[in-house]
Write a protein that holds these residues in place. Structure first.
Motif, PDB file in Angstrom:
ATOM      1  N   ARG A  41      85.632  83.644  11.242  1.00 30.71           N
ATOM      2  CA  ARG A  41      85.851  83.346  12.687  1.00 30.71           C
ATOM      3  C   ARG A  41      86.472  84.365  13.251  1.00 30.71           C
ATOM      4  O   ARG A  41      86.359  84.700  14.446  1.00 30.71           O
ATOM      5  CB  ARG A  41      86.368  81.969  12.807  1.00 30.71           C
ATOM      6  CG  ARG A  41      86.615  81.457  14.167  1.00 30.71           C
ATOM      7  CD  ARG A  41      84.991  81.286  14.732  1.00 30.71           C
ATOM      8  NE  ARG A  41      84.991  80.731  16.104  1.00 30.71           N
ATOM      9  CZ  ARG A  41      85.014  79.398  16.496  1.00 30.71           C
ATOM     10  NH1 ARG A  41      84.845  78.528  15.585  1.00 30.71           N
ATOM     11  NH2 ARG A  41      84.917  79.036  17.651  1.00 30.71           N
ATOM     12  N   LYS A  79      71.937  79.139   8.866  1.00 28.90           N
ATOM     13  CA  LYS A  79      72.756  78.191   9.564  1.00 28.90           C
ATOM     14  C   LYS A  79      74.042  78.865  10.180  1.00 28.90           C
ATOM     15  O   LYS A  79      74.504  78.808  11.089  1.00 28.90           O
ATOM     16  CB  LYS A  79      73.130  76.996   8.841  1.00 28.90           C
ATOM     17  CG  LYS A  79      73.769  75.921   9.837  1.00 28.90           C
ATOM     18  CD  LYS A  79      74.050  74.641   8.819  1.00 28.90           C
ATOM     19  CE  LYS A  79      74.563  73.434   9.949  1.00 28.90           C
ATOM     20  NZ  LYS A  79      74.829  72.138   9.129  1.00 28.90           N
ATOM     21  N   LYS A  80      74.662  79.596   9.236  1.00 32.43           N
ATOM     22  CA  LYS A  80      76.023  80.280   9.472  1.00 32.43           C
ATOM     23  C   LYS A  80      75.600  81.546  10.284  1.00 32.43           C
ATOM     24  O   LYS A  80      76.287  81.514  11.192  1.00 32.43           O
ATOM     25  CB  LYS A  80      76.546  80.863   8.212  1.00 32.43           C
ATOM     26  CG  LYS A  80      77.706  81.907   8.278  1.00 32.43           C
ATOM     27  CD  LYS A  80      78.773  80.901   8.810  1.00 32.43           C
ATOM     28  CE  LYS A  80      80.209  81.943   8.896  1.00 32.43           C
ATOM     29  NZ  LYS A  80      80.705  82.595   7.744  1.00 32.43           N
ATOM     30  N   TYR A 101      69.811  82.286  22.758  1.00 27.20           N
ATOM     31  CA  TYR A 101      69.995  81.612  21.751  1.00 27.20           C
ATOM     32  C   TYR A 101      69.041  80.537  21.762  1.00 27.20           C
ATOM     33  O   TYR A 101      68.608  79.953  22.477  1.00 27.20           O
ATOM     34  CB  TYR A 101      71.423  80.751  21.776  1.00 27.20           C
ATOM     35  CG  TYR A 101      71.601  79.905  20.620  1.00 27.20           C
ATOM     36  CD1 TYR A 101      72.146  80.433  19.509  1.00 27.20           C
ATOM     37  CD2 TYR A 101      71.111  78.389  20.588  1.00 27.20           C
ATOM     38  CE1 TYR A 101      72.332  79.708  18.419  1.00 27.20           C
ATOM     39  CE2 TYR A 101      71.192  77.778  19.253  1.00 27.20           C
ATOM     40  CZ  TYR A 101      71.741  78.481  18.161  1.00 27.20           C
ATOM     41  OH  TYR A 101      71.896  77.670  16.989  1.00 27.20           O
ATOM     42  N   LYS A 141      73.549  81.634  12.739  1.00 26.37           N
ATOM     43  CA  LYS A 141      73.118  80.778  14.076  1.00 26.37           C
ATOM     44  C   LYS A 141      74.551  80.476  14.574  1.00 26.37           C
ATOM     45  O   LYS A 141      74.587  80.509  15.878  1.00 26.37           O
ATOM     46  CB  LYS A 141      72.186  79.635  13.598  1.00 26.37           C
ATOM     47  CG  LYS A 141      70.794  79.934  13.452  1.00 26.37           C
ATOM     48  CD  LYS A 141      70.209  78.423  13.056  1.00 26.37           C
ATOM     49  CE  LYS A 141      68.880  78.608  12.458  1.00 26.37           C
ATOM     50  NZ  LYS A 141      68.180  77.351  12.222  1.00 26.37           N
ATOM     51  N   SER A 142      75.546  80.177  13.985  1.00 27.00           N
ATOM     52  CA  SER A 142      76.618  79.588  14.620  1.00 27.00           C
ATOM     53  C   SER A 142      77.398  80.625  15.097  1.00 27.00           C
ATOM     54  O   SER A 142      78.044  80.694  16.099  1.00 27.00           O
ATOM     55  CB  SER A 142      77.511  78.948  13.356  1.00 27.00           C
ATOM     56  OG  SER A 142      77.977  79.939  12.264  1.00 27.00           O
ATOM     57  N   ASP A 160      67.556  77.890  18.325  1.00 22.70           N
ATOM     58  CA  ASP A 160      68.166  77.232  17.146  1.00 22.70           C
ATOM     59  C   ASP A 160      66.908  77.519  15.988  1.00 22.70           C
ATOM     60  O   ASP A 160      67.078  77.537  14.898  1.00 22.70           O
ATOM     61  CB  ASP A 160      67.936  75.686  17.163  1.00 22.70           C
ATOM     62  CG  ASP A 160      68.839  75.367  16.089  1.00 22.70           C
ATOM     63  OD1 ASP A 160      70.174  75.642  15.835  1.00 22.70           O
ATOM     64  OD2 ASP A 160      68.533  73.925  15.396  1.00 22.70           O
ATOM     65  N   LYS A 214      75.559  81.761  18.409  1.00 23.27           N
ATOM     66  CA  LYS A 214      75.827  80.773  19.513  1.00 23.27           C
ATOM     67  C   LYS A 214      77.149  81.121  20.040  1.00 23.27           C
ATOM     68  O   LYS A 214      77.184  81.330  21.223  1.00 23.27           O
ATOM     69  CB  LYS A 214      76.147  79.315  18.835  1.00 23.27           C
ATOM     70  CG  LYS A 214      76.282  78.413  19.932  1.00 23.27           C
ATOM     71  CD  LYS A 214      76.206  76.822  19.436  1.00 23.27           C
ATOM     72  CE  LYS A 214      74.782  76.488  18.837  1.00 23.27           C
ATOM     73  NZ  LYS A 214      74.668  75.085  18.432  1.00 23.27           N
TER      74      LYS A 214
END
Length: 361
Positions: free
Chosen positions: A346, A255-256, A276, A258-259, A278, A262
């Protein structure tokens, strides 16, 4: 200056404790696949909901053994040139002939339409590679398999935790091969696995378990038999113990990834970049640039490691194929792979984006 690695496994106290327990147990490995290996197999099987799994010491071993279940001697196996060289080597290990087909410009996965043009009477198997964690078009490959009676063996080295049509990769073909190399989404010191979804699942599993341990069968106490050639490919307890913990974190870590992907997909101002999706596991994120070495050098001066995935197999001296694969040859002259591992902050991601966009102006 902070160094930002292209790949970086995520470890914590739980992995350290698990390794210590295995070390102190004095039970570090067994060809019969007991202990932590058996635990990992059961948990991974439940995670992807497959009919059966066989844990091994590498993704290369997985490809080798999966292909060994078919008679490939002097027969052809279709694969992409855009892959790690093990995908092609595994065919040669089994006496087969690699036949390279071109890729889709959108996903960089094997193009089913290009594959159809490569099929001959000698075609014995097809290996789609889920490049970067994007799933190949498995519906189309299933149709090809059914129409031509050709087995599909998936190379899912990049796709642990990825999905296709809502189901986890590992369920769609008779045999699906995973890699748990330290750089992979599910990281171990070394490991691989074959997911089995075959109509004769029990027989396939027994053969694979025998071949991962030198062909040993019918073991009772200290007595056993060998009626088939095998290899020393079994997983060790250290890898399995780490893998079990990594598996429990996999969805969260993906999930990280994917973020991060994105952000890259939305903010990078480059002409060609990874889509992208999911359902993708984002083993890495790729972009293409005609000034690849200059960009990589710029990022390197800021402590950012990048990669080139991959040098095309059909151009390597050993394979030296004279075929033309326009899409593959174009992308492999420009591709740059960027980090997506969950250790990135980030600020790290923003720095990578800013530097690439600044370079492109």
């Amino acid at each position: 200056m902070k160094k930002i690695k292209l790949f970086d496994p995520i470890i914590g106290k739980t992995e350290e404790i698990a390794i210590r327990k295995v070390l102190q147990s004095h039970y570090w490995s067994s060809g019969s696949g007991g202990g932590k290996v058996f635990e990992f197999e059961n948990k991974f099987k439940k995670y992807i909901n497959s009919n059966g799994v066989v844990a091994l010491n590498s993704g290369t071993a997985a490809l080798h053994l999966a292909l060994s279940l078919y008679n490939l001697k002097n027969k052809e196996v279709i694969l992409p040139s855009l892959s790690f060289v093990s995908t092609a080597h595994a065919i040669l290990y089994n006496g087969g002939i690699p036949v390279f087909a071109d890729i889709s410009n959108k996903t960089l996965c094997l193009d089913p339409e290009k594959v159809k043009k490569k099929i001959t009477k000698k075609t014995a198997a097809i290996i789609p590679v889920h490049f970067g964690g994007i799933a190949s078009d498995l519906d189309e490959f299933a149709k090809i398999s059914q129409n031509h009676k050709i087995p599909i063996i998936e190379d899912a080295a990049h796709a642990c935790g990825a999905k296709y049509n809502g189901k986890r990769i590992g369920l769609h073909s008779p045999l699906v091969c995973f890699s748990f190399h330290p750089v992979k989404n599910l990281a171990m010191p070394g490991g691989g696995l074959i997911s089995i979804n075959h109509s004769d699942n029990k027989k396939m599993k027994a053969i694979l378990e025998s071949r991962r341990w030198c062909g040993i069968t019918n073991r009772k106490g200290v007595k056993y038999d060998v009626n088939d050639l095998g290899w020393n490919y079994y997983m060790n307890e250290f890898s399995a113990s780490i893998g079990t913990i990594q598996l429990s974190k996999l969805d969260k870590l993906n999930k990280k990834r994917k973020s991060i992907a994105k952000i890259y997909n939305k903010k990078l101002n480059v002409e060609q970049k990874m889509i992208y999706d999911d359902d993708c596991s984002y083993h890495f994120f790729w972009i293409a640039t005609p000034n690849r070495e200059k960009l990589r050098k710029k990022l390197e001066t800021h402590g950012i490691e990048t990669g080139i995935h991959y040098n095309p197999i059909h151009k390597m001296s050993m394979y030296n194929s004279r075929i033309k694969l326009p899409n593959t040859e174009n992308i492999t002259s420009q591709i740059v792979t960027l980090p997506t591992h969950p250790n990135l902050t980030r600020d790290d991601v923003n720095l990578i984006v800013d530097l690439i966009n600044e370079f492109g102006k």
